[in-house]
Design a protein around this motif. Sequence first.
Motif, short mmCIF file in Angstrom:
data_model
loop_
_atom_site.label_atom_id
_atom_site.label_comp_id
_atom_site.label_asym_id
_atom_site.label_seq_id
_atom_site.Cartn_x
_atom_site.Cartn_y
_atom_site.Cartn_z
N PRO A 25 0.65 -1.23 0.11
CA PRO A 25 -0.08 0.16 -0.12
C PRO A 25 1.00 1.45 0.05
CG PRO A 25 -0.83 -1.72 1.60
CD PRO A 25 0.34 -2.19 1.28
N ASP A 26 0.18 2.34 0.08
CA ASP A 26 0.85 3.72 -0.46
C ASP A 26 1.70 4.02 1.02
OD1 ASP A 26 0.51 4.65 -2.79
OD2 ASP A 26 -1.44 5.08 -2.39
N SER A 27 1.19 3.91 2.25
CA SER A 27 1.49 4.10 3.65
C SER A 27 2.67 2.93 3.76
CB SER A 27 0.56 3.97 4.70
OG SER A 27 -0.24 2.93 4.68
N ARG A 28 3.75 2.97 3.09
CA ARG A 28 4.66 1.79 3.12
C ARG A 28 5.38 1.47 4.27
NH1 ARG A 28 7.73 2.62 -2.47
NH2 ARG A 28 8.01 4.57 -1.57
N SER A 29 5.95 2.49 5.04
CA SER A 29 6.83 1.80 6.09
C SER A 29 5.88 1.03 7.20
CB SER A 29 7.28 3.07 6.76
OG SER A 29 6.12 4.08 7.06
N ARG A 30 4.69 1.38 7.49
CA ARG A 30 3.93 0.68 8.24
C ARG A 30 3.56 -0.52 7.89
NH1 ARG A 30 -1.07 3.88 11.19
NH2 ARG A 30 0.88 4.93 12.05
N SER A 31 3.08 -0.63 6.49
CA SER A 31 2.64 -1.86 5.87
C SER A 31 3.65 -2.83 5.89
CB SER A 31 1.93 -1.53 4.40
OG SER A 31 2.81 -1.04 3.71
N ILE A 32 4.88 -2.26 5.51
CA ILE A 32 6.09 -3.48 5.25
C ILE A 32 6.37 -4.13 6.48
CG2 ILE A 32 8.51 -3.36 5.07
CD1 ILE A 32 8.12 -1.02 2.88
N LEU A 33 6.25 -3.51 7.74
CA LEU A 33 6.59 -3.85 8.95
C LEU A 33 5.51 -5.06 9.24
CD1 LEU A 33 7.96 -4.26 11.64
CD2 LEU A 33 6.64 -2.09 12.54
N ARG A 34 4.06 -4.44 8.88
CA ARG A 34 3.00 -5.44 9.37
C ARG A 34 3.18 -6.60 8.49
NH1 ARG A 34 -1.14 -6.52 6.50
NH2 ARG A 34 -1.10 -4.71 5.11
N LEU A 35 3.63 -6.64 7.35
CA LEU A 35 3.50 -7.86 6.43
C LEU A 35 4.86 -8.77 6.85
CD1 LEU A 35 2.88 -6.15 2.97
CD2 LEU A 35 1.45 -7.92 4.10
N LEU A 36 5.95 -7.97 7.09
CA LEU A 36 7.17 -8.80 7.72
C LEU A 36 6.80 -9.65 8.92
CD1 LEU A 36 10.19 -6.58 6.53
CD2 LEU A 36 9.29 -8.51 5.32
N VAL A 37 6.06 -8.99 9.82
CA VAL A 37 5.55 -9.60 10.97
C VAL A 37 5.00 -10.92 10.81
CG1 VAL A 37 4.25 -9.23 13.23
CG2 VAL A 37 6.03 -7.67 12.48
N GLU A 38 3.83 -10.78 9.89
CA GLU A 38 3.06 -11.78 9.33
C GLU A 38 3.97 -12.93 8.93
OE1 GLU A 38 0.16 -10.75 6.85
OE2 GLU A 38 -1.09 -9.35 8.41
N ASP A 39 4.74 -12.75 8.07
CA ASP A 39 5.47 -13.63 7.71
C ASP A 39 6.41 -14.40 8.72
OD1 ASP A 39 4.97 -12.84 4.96
OD2 ASP A 39 6.59 -11.58 4.95
N ALA A 40 6.94 -13.67 9.61
CA ALA A 40 7.76 -14.01 10.83
C ALA A 40 7.10 -14.95 11.76
CB ALA A 40 8.83 -13.02 11.44
N VAL A 41 5.88 -14.62 11.83
CA VAL A 41 4.96 -15.45 12.88
C VAL A 41 4.04 -16.65 12.50
CG1 VAL A 41 4.97 -13.51 14.62
CG2 VAL A 41 2.98 -13.85 13.20
N GLY A 42 4.61 -16.83 11.00
CA GLY A 42 3.69 -18.08 10.36
C GLY A 42 2.42 -17.76 9.80
N ILE A 43 1.95 -16.40 9.79
CA ILE A 43 0.52 -16.11 9.28
C ILE A 43 0.66 -16.21 7.73
CG2 ILE A 43 -1.01 -14.27 9.19
CD1 ILE A 43 -0.48 -13.30 11.94
N SER A 44 1.43 -15.89 7.17
CA SER A 44 1.74 -16.13 5.79
C SER A 44 1.84 -17.31 5.10
CB SER A 44 2.87 -15.14 5.27
OG SER A 44 2.77 -13.52 5.74
#
Length: 288
Positions: A93-112
């Motif tokens: 999304p356009d608000s990238r800094s926050r969205s990037i962190l959220r996506l990487l956290v989802e990856d790291a905790v197994g959600i993705s």
Amino acid sequence: DPLALAGALALHLILAPFVIFYVGTRINAFAVQVHEGSHGLLFTNKRLNDFFCNVAGAYWALNDVGAYWRLHRDHHAFLHEDTDPDLGLYFLPDSRSRSILRLLVEDAVGISAAKRIHQYLFQSRRTQTQSGASPVHALGKLGTLAAVFVLFVAVFGVWPGVLMFAAYWLAPLFSVFPVLIRIRIVAEHYSDLLHEDLPRLFVSRTSVSNRIEEYLIGAQMQYHMEHHLFPKMPYYQLVRFHRLLWKRGFFVSLGPESAQAITGGSFHFWRTLLSHAKKPAPASAQSA
């Protein structure tokens, strides 16, 4: 000796993150070969190609070549469209800094990882074909997982083996591996142009980086622009094709558009992406 035991434990804790990360990179390498197999590039005989791909690679990543291909062919056919099954992995999304962190956290905790497995299963059921939901493939995936578990228990004992299995197999599989996929696929396909309504947009980047990054992240998926142009071309020919394009000045001829076709590696792309994300929006954009 308590001192020796404490020293061994400290050394283990220091080395553990590196081992977990490295195992995740090797699972990523398995997945790249599944990608090659899904295009029929491992063996000319389809049955041998699919069997070898499943047994030697896909099952270890809780996947199978048939289920992977049914999603991956849509990625090629509908790149950047809403029906691209990988769009959610590389679109930011356009608000990238926050969205990037959220996506990487989802990856790291197994959600993705859980979302992707769900996607494979339901895509397979929807098509009603030989699938990752079939008993044969389910048995193959569970069998490889059980084999790794038994190996850890046999070597380290029951409870230490359970802990080692969780730390050195499940964590790389469900945490490190999804992060690596995100890092690579965003570098391959993300562009700010995706936020604009542009017809026939084509963003597929080749990553030209150092040998270490190619080994750990690329794992023979570096020549991605060339791959999207010629999906049936095996890796070694993609290397030759890329060198030919360089020699003939193709990337230079693209001018500014070369940013959609080549990058200096996944980490280089992410450094640029994050540096832009930190910049404040222009005043005109903030007041709009």
